[in-house]
Design a protein around this motif. Structure first.
Motif, PDB file in Angstrom:
ATOM      1  N   GLU B  29     -29.030  23.087 -43.506  1.00 51.89           N
ATOM      2  CA  GLU B  29     -28.228  22.555 -44.608  1.00 51.89           C
ATOM      3  C   GLU B  29     -27.772  23.682 -45.520  1.00 51.89           C
ATOM      4  O   GLU B  29     -26.650  23.687 -46.004  1.00 51.89           O
ATOM      5  CB  GLU B  29     -29.058  21.542 -45.407  1.00 51.89           C
ATOM      6  CG  GLU B  29     -28.218  20.701 -46.334  1.00 51.89           C
ATOM      7  CD  GLU B  29     -29.048  19.720 -47.137  1.00 51.89           C
ATOM      8  OE1 GLU B  29     -30.182  20.076 -47.506  1.00 51.89           O
ATOM      9  OE2 GLU B  29     -28.569  18.607 -47.387  1.00 51.89           O
ATOM     10  N   PRO B  32     -24.887  26.153 -42.813  1.00 48.40           N
ATOM     11  CA  PRO B  32     -24.450  25.327 -41.685  1.00 48.40           C
ATOM     12  C   PRO B  32     -23.962  26.151 -40.491  1.00 48.40           C
ATOM     13  O   PRO B  32     -23.856  25.621 -39.387  1.00 48.40           O
ATOM     14  CB  PRO B  32     -23.294  24.509 -42.279  1.00 48.40           C
ATOM     15  CG  PRO B  32     -23.454  24.604 -43.746  1.00 48.40           C
ATOM     16  CD  PRO B  32     -24.089  25.919 -44.005  1.00 48.40           C
ATOM     17  N   LYS B  80     -19.514  19.621 -36.021  1.00 48.86           N
ATOM     18  CA  LYS B  80     -19.823  20.473 -37.174  1.00 48.86           C
ATOM     19  C   LYS B  80     -20.820  19.773 -38.078  1.00 48.86           C
ATOM     20  O   LYS B  80     -20.818  18.548 -38.187  1.00 48.86           O
ATOM     21  CB  LYS B  80     -18.532  20.753 -37.955  1.00 48.86           C
ATOM     22  CG  LYS B  80     -17.688  21.834 -37.331  1.00 48.86           C
ATOM     23  CD  LYS B  80     -18.017  23.188 -37.974  1.00 48.86           C
ATOM     24  CE  LYS B  80     -17.352  24.318 -37.220  1.00 48.86           C
ATOM     25  NZ  LYS B  80     -18.299  25.145 -36.451  1.00 48.86           N
ATOM     26  N   ASN B  82     -22.178  18.255 -41.263  1.00 48.69           N
ATOM     27  CA  ASN B  82     -21.676  17.760 -42.541  1.00 48.69           C
ATOM     28  C   ASN B  82     -22.776  16.965 -43.235  1.00 48.69           C
ATOM     29  O   ASN B  82     -23.837  16.732 -42.658  1.00 48.69           O
ATOM     30  CB  ASN B  82     -20.398  16.941 -42.360  1.00 48.69           C
ATOM     31  CG  ASN B  82     -20.634  15.696 -41.525  1.00 48.69           C
ATOM     32  OD1 ASN B  82     -21.691  15.088 -41.575  1.00 48.69           O
ATOM     33  ND2 ASN B  82     -19.626  15.323 -40.745  1.00 48.69           N
ATOM     34  N   GLU B  83     -22.506  16.545 -44.459  1.00 52.42           N
ATOM     35  CA  GLU B  83     -23.547  15.927 -45.255  1.00 52.42           C
ATOM     36  C   GLU B  83     -24.034  14.625 -44.629  1.00 52.42           C
ATOM     37  O   GLU B  83     -25.227  14.328 -44.636  1.00 52.42           O
ATOM     38  CB  GLU B  83     -23.017  15.670 -46.663  1.00 52.42           C
ATOM     39  CG  GLU B  83     -24.139  15.657 -47.676  1.00 52.42           C
ATOM     40  CD  GLU B  83     -23.634  15.374 -49.063  1.00 52.42           C
ATOM     41  OE1 GLU B  83     -22.525  15.839 -49.393  1.00 52.42           O
ATOM     42  OE2 GLU B  83     -24.357  14.704 -49.822  1.00 52.42           O
ATOM     43  N   ASP B  84     -23.082  13.882 -44.077  1.00 48.69           N
ATOM     44  CA  ASP B  84     -23.417  12.613 -43.465  1.00 48.69           C
ATOM     45  C   ASP B  84     -24.437  12.820 -42.345  1.00 48.69           C
ATOM     46  O   ASP B  84     -25.463  12.145 -42.275  1.00 48.69           O
ATOM     47  CB  ASP B  84     -22.127  11.982 -42.928  1.00 48.69           C
ATOM     48  CG  ASP B  84     -22.353  10.539 -42.528  1.00 48.69           C
ATOM     49  OD1 ASP B  84     -23.246   9.918 -43.128  1.00 48.69           O
ATOM     50  OD2 ASP B  84     -21.642  10.064 -41.624  1.00 48.69           O
ATOM     51  N   LYS B 128     -17.829  11.719 -32.709  1.00 51.98           N
ATOM     52  CA  LYS B 128     -17.276  12.944 -33.264  1.00 51.98           C
ATOM     53  C   LYS B 128     -16.695  13.926 -32.245  1.00 51.98           C
ATOM     54  O   LYS B 128     -15.606  14.436 -32.454  1.00 51.98           O
ATOM     55  CB  LYS B 128     -18.330  13.640 -34.120  1.00 51.98           C
ATOM     56  CG  LYS B 128     -18.670  12.842 -35.359  1.00 51.98           C
ATOM     57  CD  LYS B 128     -17.717  13.171 -36.502  1.00 51.98           C
ATOM     58  CE  LYS B 128     -17.836  12.146 -37.629  1.00 51.98           C
ATOM     59  NZ  LYS B 128     -18.708  12.569 -38.694  1.00 51.98           N
TER      60      LYS B 128
END
Lengths: 156, 700
Positions: B29, B32, B80, B82-84, B128
């Motif tokens: 996190e 990344p 990639k 990501n926050e989700d 994705k």
């Protein structure tokens, strides 16, 4: 222990107790709770402990609390003699030594010869589970170890 | 299979892997781009999957499997970060943790509803990626499976024969035996690859002799391969027998068998190209053993570099050798060690009383051995505090999000070691302090900006050695604690009088937060100061024989300092005598011992004090405090004072006699005598008697 004795009374089976003297009366612990009996050794006083806790002794390298049983039962104090013994008992995982005036032996009591505690009218009845009778005149007061160790009631 | 006996191991290892997953995800996190982290955590997830499947916890295995798919997409950079994704992954790990703890407690595994995560994870896994939307479970396989079906020539390059291998093969062929090159492919769903590969090797061993395997056997054992591996075996069995034997092992999808002798021959022909790119086919130039049918003298090519280590070997991780030991065994070891020390001291006393020089000399030798032994036993019980610290980054992250604070957590000294028993207990107090720093210490980003501080706060968790102690500090650069607010609050609560409050200096006033009763729910909401269970923190630390203190400066921050003894089992202590009773005072809290007379004792506000090097020190008469029965009447003129300190505070303990410094083994007093004030434990002295150990902090 109370439960154990209950089944004993109902089932008319036998129970073995380690009998000992406190002043002139005879008392007993269920033999299953007794680990060993040893002579009097140096007892170290523990400051701030409850008054019935005489102190601690060194039992083969571990520290064992010792209860002054006469004091716990509200009996009058007496000088130690050559007969004075420490009865090491175990309840759950807790080991405690009890100072008694003399150990009188292992006695087998028949279930039908044990009266439930209620018949003994005494302010200390919570410490007593019953009274067993051997031969004609010999009475043995059976003690409730849990209550004596006093883990459930607050230690003053 | 009865898996109960493995439960402990399963739980312990799963927890470790979950921890690594948490750590890895946090690292990911923060950065990344750092895809290599994913490779590591992939392995953790994979192990959890394998273990839980073996234990029969299918739900845990399924969920981990879904998570693994997402990791796979991340590491192949088809997706990639990501926050989700991160949030889903973190939540998945939490659910896994709950499930594992539940099965550990004998409960069901489906304590959490995982269907939501599963669909979310598979949505992430399938939705994705752009074009390569492959069905989830196949994700890892294709890359390896592809070359397997390629032309024999290509396959040949997947294995490399050393000179010895060739000799063995050639010899076997000459002796009328067969040499096979077998490519074993395990099914995709196989979770215990190492076990399967072991069974394969075992089956082959029974048929003949395994010459080599790619990857090597130890890598196979550690599952360092995807789904297939190559084995070269020399046997007198027919190809069909070997194939049948292998296919009878469950989860073996296919066993492609080629004649290694033929392969070698085929190899010989194109081999003479020494310029063959060493990277593409490191095996090719290795050497050239002549065709086995016609064993001519080898014409070694000097230009050919001896192919030695395959690239895979270089990256081999050497893990430290260690043994898992039940903590109870270590406790027993420690107890026995204690007995030994007690007996040694007893012998020493006999030697001294009877003036037996020979005995004393021997004992000196023995002393060295026991001291060494003691150090070793102590070290065995030591665990780095990192074990406790590593769970905090995750907690701090979550808490910061929840509270809307921005901060940077710095952890230092994770390698500092502490006794295992201390480690087990220290987690909660530290967590308390960290929560406190986040909740009450740090200001909100806006408030910080208004004060001209950087928006992002600094919180530190630092461990280090300080003499015979370990110090753990929780620091923050928040608003600090206002001594006046604390004073007011303490007076309001009726804990101290107004006068008392005013007589306290700021440092002492702030220390009031450690008093029981100060930390009620009301305080947390009303006062801007701290107080979340600080008395709990203090009592916990003190039962560990430690001490907690706080330093604070308004608007600059606070430092909570926990000082802990290195070990709890054997300490140096000063034995003192009060009347006929013997007490032990831990050397760690002793400043000095002095000899004074009655006249040196002055009174200040009705309290007895002495003046030592210009400092006024209150004195404590141990005999009175402990109600020691008086045997000897009358005070002697000589008064012994043991000057002790706790943090900055000092006190003089008046005793009748100093016996000497000695190593003592701390024994607990047991349940019956738990919670006594002033007494922290007992010890058995050399003469077999028991002495109480004083809790100096409770005396003051």
């Amino acid at each position: 222990m109370a439960k154990e004795l209950m089944t004993v009374t109902e089932g008319a089976t036998q129970v073995q107790v380690v009998a000992f003297k406190l002043r002139r009366e005879e008392y007993g612990f269920n033999i299953l709770n007794v680990k060993e009996i040893k002579g009097l050794t140096d007892i170290t006083r523990v400051p701030f402990a409850s008054d019935f806790i005489k102190g601690v002794i060194n039992l083969r390298g571990s520290v064992l609390p010792v209860i002054d049983l006469k004091k716990r039962l509200g009996l009058q104090d007496m000088e130690y003699t050559d007969d004075t013994r420490i009865v090491v008992v175990r309840e759950d995982d807790l080991e405690v030594g009890m100072i008694v005036d003399a150990v009188t032996g292992v006695i087998t009591l028949n279930g039908e010869h044990i009266d439930a505690a209620k018949s003994v009218d005494n302010e200390n009845s919570r410490f007593i589970t019953g009274v067993g009778k051997v031969e004609e005149e010999r009475l043995i007061i059976l003690l409730n170890l849990e209550a004596i160790i006093g883990l459930q009631d607050e230690i003053k | 299979m009865d898996t109960n006996q493995y439960m402990e191991m399963f739980l312990e290892e799963s927890r470790e892997h979950l921890q690594s997953l948490n750590d890895g995800l946090l690292a990911l996190e923060n950065d990344p781009e750092e895809i290599s982290v994913v490779n590591d955590i992939f392995r953790n997830a994979h192990t959890i999957k394998g273990m839980s499947a073996t234990m029969g916890f299918t739900k845990i295995a399924e969920l981990t499997h879904d998570m693994e798919n997402v990791f796979d997409l991340l590491r192949t950079e088809k997706m990639k970060v990501n926050e989700d994704i991160m949030d889903t992954l973190f939540k998945t790990i939490d659910s896994l943790e709950q499930m594992i703890e539940s099965v550990g407690a004998g409960g069901p595994e489906d304590v959490v509803d995982i269907t939501g995560f599963e669909s979310k994870l598979s949505a992430l896994a399938s939705g994705k990626p752009v074009s390569e939307a492959e069905p989830a479970p196949a994700a890892a396989a294709p890359a390896v499976a592809a070359p397997a079906v390629a032309a024999p020539a290509a396959a040949a390059s997947s294995i490399e024969y050393s000179d010895t291998d060739k000799d063995v093969i050639t010899e076997a062929a000459n002796g009328g035996m067969h040499a096979y090159h077998i490519k074993v492919t395990l099914s995709d769903s196989c979770v215990l690859k190492s076990a399967r590969s072991y069974m394969v090797m075992n089956a082959l061993d029974q048929l003949g002799e395994v010459v080599k395997s790619v990857p090597p056997a130890e890598d196979l054992e550690q599952e360092k391969f995807e789904h297939s591996f190559d084995v070269v075996v020399v046997t007198d069995s027919e190809m069909k027998t070997v194939e049948d034997a292998l296919l009878s092992i469950s989860e073996v999808d296919s066993a492609e068998i080629k004649d290694a002798v033929e392969e070698l021959k085929a190899f010989e022909a194109p081999a003479p190209a020494p310029e063959a790119a060493p990277v593409a086919a490191p095996a090719a130039p290795a050497a050239n053993v002549p065709a086995p049918a016609a064993p001519a003298v080898p014409t070694a090519k000097p230009s050919a570099p001896p192919a030695k280590k395959p690239a895979a070997d270089a990256k081999k991780l050497k893990s430290g050798q260690s043994v898992r030991v039940d903590i109870e065994k270590l406790d027993t070891l420690m107890n026995l060690m204690g007995e030994l020390v007690i007996n040694k001291v007893r012998l020493e006393q006999i030697g001294t009383t009877h003036r037996l020089t020979e005995l004393t000399e021997t004992l000196e030798q023995m002393d060295r051995v026991t001291t060494d032994l003691q150090t070793v036993v102590m070290k065995v019980r030591m665990v780095p505090v990192g074990q406790v610290f590593n769970r905090f980054p995750r907690m701090v992250r979550d808490l910061a999000k929840e509270l809307g604070k921005e901060l940077n957590l710095t952890i230092e000294g994770e390698e500092t070691e502490l006794d295992r028993t201390v480690i087990d207990e220290i987690g909660d107090p530290i967590m308390h302090l960290l929560r406190n720093s986040l909740d009450h210490g740090l200001e909100s980003p806006d408030a910080r900006e208004a004060k001209g501080k950087p928006r992002i706060g600094e919180v530190g968790l630092i461990a280090r050695h300080e003499g015979n102690n370990v110090v753990i500090m929780v620091t923050d650069d928040g608003k600090g604690i206002d001594a006046d607010v604390i004073r007011r609050k303490a007076v309001e609560k009726g804990m101290i009088s107004e006068d008392e409050a005013n007589s306290l200096d700021d440092a002492d006033a702030v220390r009031l937060i450690f008093l029981p009763g100060f930390s009620t729910a009301e305080v947390i909401t009303d006062v801007s100061g701290r107080g979340v269970g600080m008395d709990v923190v203090r009592s916990k630390i003190e039962t560990l024989g430690g001490h907690v203190d706080v330093e604070t400066k308004i608007d600059e921050g606070s430092v909570f300092k926990i000082k802990l003894p290195l070990t709890l089992a054997i300490i140096q202590a000063l034995l003192v005598k009060v009347q006929e009773e013997m007490y032990a005072i831990p050397l760690g809290s002793i400043d000095s011992t002095i000899n004074i007379t009655q006249e040196d004792i002055k009174t200040v506000r009705n309290k007895e004090v002495i003046v030592l090097r210009g400092q006024i020190i209150p004195i404590i008469r141990l005999g009175d405090i402990l109600n020691v029965p008086r045997v000897h009447e009358g005070d002697s003129d000589d008064i012994f004072v043991v000057v002790v300190h706790i943090g900055e505070r000092k006190a003089g303990i008046v005793v009748d006699n100093l016996i000497g410094q000695q190593e003592i083994v701390i024994k607990t007093l047991g349940k019956l005598l738990a919670g006594l004030k002033v007494i922290s434990g007992a010890t058995v002295l050399g003469d077999g008697r028991v002495a109480m150990i004083l809790d100096v902090s409770a005396l003051m």
